[in-house]
Design an enzyme around this catalytic site. Structure first.
Site, mmCIF file in Angstrom:
data_model
loop_
_atom_site.group_PDB
_atom_site.id
_atom_site.type_symbol
_atom_site.label_atom_id
_atom_site.label_comp_id
_atom_site.label_asym_id
_atom_site.label_seq_id
_atom_site.Cartn_x
_atom_site.Cartn_y
_atom_site.Cartn_z
ATOM 1 N N HIS A 96 0.854 -1.190 0.000
ATOM 2 C CA HIS A 96 0.000 0.000 0.000
ATOM 3 C C HIS A 96 0.888 1.238 0.000
ATOM 4 O O HIS A 96 0.578 2.229 0.674
ATOM 5 C CB HIS A 96 -0.898 0.024 1.243
ATOM 6 C CG HIS A 96 -1.802 -1.162 1.371
ATOM 7 N ND1 HIS A 96 -2.319 -1.580 2.574
ATOM 8 C CD2 HIS A 96 -2.283 -2.008 0.432
ATOM 9 C CE1 HIS A 96 -3.075 -2.650 2.377
ATOM 10 N NE2 HIS A 96 -3.073 -2.929 1.091
ATOM 11 N N ASP A 119 11.707 2.588 -19.171
ATOM 12 C CA ASP A 119 12.640 1.479 -18.957
ATOM 13 C C ASP A 119 11.960 0.300 -18.269
ATOM 14 O O ASP A 119 11.991 -0.828 -18.741
ATOM 15 C CB ASP A 119 13.795 1.924 -18.046
ATOM 16 C CG ASP A 119 14.774 2.875 -18.723
ATOM 17 O OD1 ASP A 119 14.737 3.013 -19.957
ATOM 18 O OD2 ASP A 119 15.577 3.472 -17.975
HETATM 19 ZN ZN ZN Z 1 -3.816 -4.704 0.369
#
Ligand code: ZN
Length: 226
Positions: A96, A119
């Protein structure tokens, strides 16, 4: 083989902490066990400080626990779904991380406006669907969004980042790079609209980085560089 994958997956979790991609017990890394229909993943709800090779969990490709005393990560079903549907994938990471998740919160793909993005990701970092935990919806959203896409990272809407790689180390690298470019493009946006890169230049950058860049055919940190 399983014990070396346990050690690798445990060590890679420290990279999520080092690069500040996770807080508390959120986030997870898994790696496929070569030559077996198994993968190794973090236990659920255990502090990063308390992770050891021995408390990693071994699961089959349906996400059922094969070895381990603790419950596996609550994202195990999503990892298992990816391994079942993408035989080329050897590692999966979920975080997260703040900047990347802020794009996910807006449901906005990160546009390819940096050469480092061309890239590593070969284009934008796409947005996957909103999906609740508890069934195959997250895994399906990851696989369907990344199908035919160069990006090894997907921003699951209102949630966070999932990355894939040929091995777990490559998936961790993609998670680190996704947060880095999410932050830089965010900062660019503060003062104006980032300038797009022409598609043919994106293609040239991606091809060079994926095929030519690095210590060709040598070994860096025990893993062949690309
Ligand atoms: Zn999660």
């Amino acid at each position: 083989m399983i014990s070396s994958v346990r050690a690798e997956v445990c060590a890679l979790h420290a990279e999520l902490v080092r690069y500040r991609l996770v807080v508390w017990t959120a986030g997870n890394v898994s790696a496929r066990v070569p030559g077996a229909d198994l993968f190794v993943i973090k236990p659920s709800g255990v502090s990063y400080d308390d992770l050891t090779p021995a408390n990693m969990i071994v699961c089959d490709l349906d996400g059922a626990v094969v070895e381990g005393d603790l419950a596996p990560s609550s994202d195990t079903a999503a990892h298992a779904y990816v391994y079942r549907h993408r035989p080329d994938v050897g590692g999966v990471v979920h975080t997260h991380s703040a900047y990347a998740s802020s794009w996910a919160a807006r449901g906005e793909p990160i546009p390819c406006v940096l050469t480092a993005m061309a890239d590593e990701f070969g284009g934008e970092i796409p947005i996957g669907p909103f999906a609740l935990i508890g069934n195959d919806d997250i895994g399906k959203g990851i696989v369907e969004t990344l199908d035919g896409h160069r990006s090894p990272a997907v921003l699951m809407r209102n949630h966070g980042v999932f990355t894939i790689g040929r091995d777990a180390r490559a998936a961790v690298k993609a998670a680190v790079m996704a947060e880095d470019v999410a932050r830089t493009v965010h900062l660019a946006r503060v003062h104006g609209e980032p300038v797009p890169i022409d598609q043919e230049d994106i293609d040239a950058l991606y091809h060079r980085y994926q095929n030519v860049y690095g210590q060709s055919k040598s070994i860096v940190d025990g893993v062949p560089a690309r």
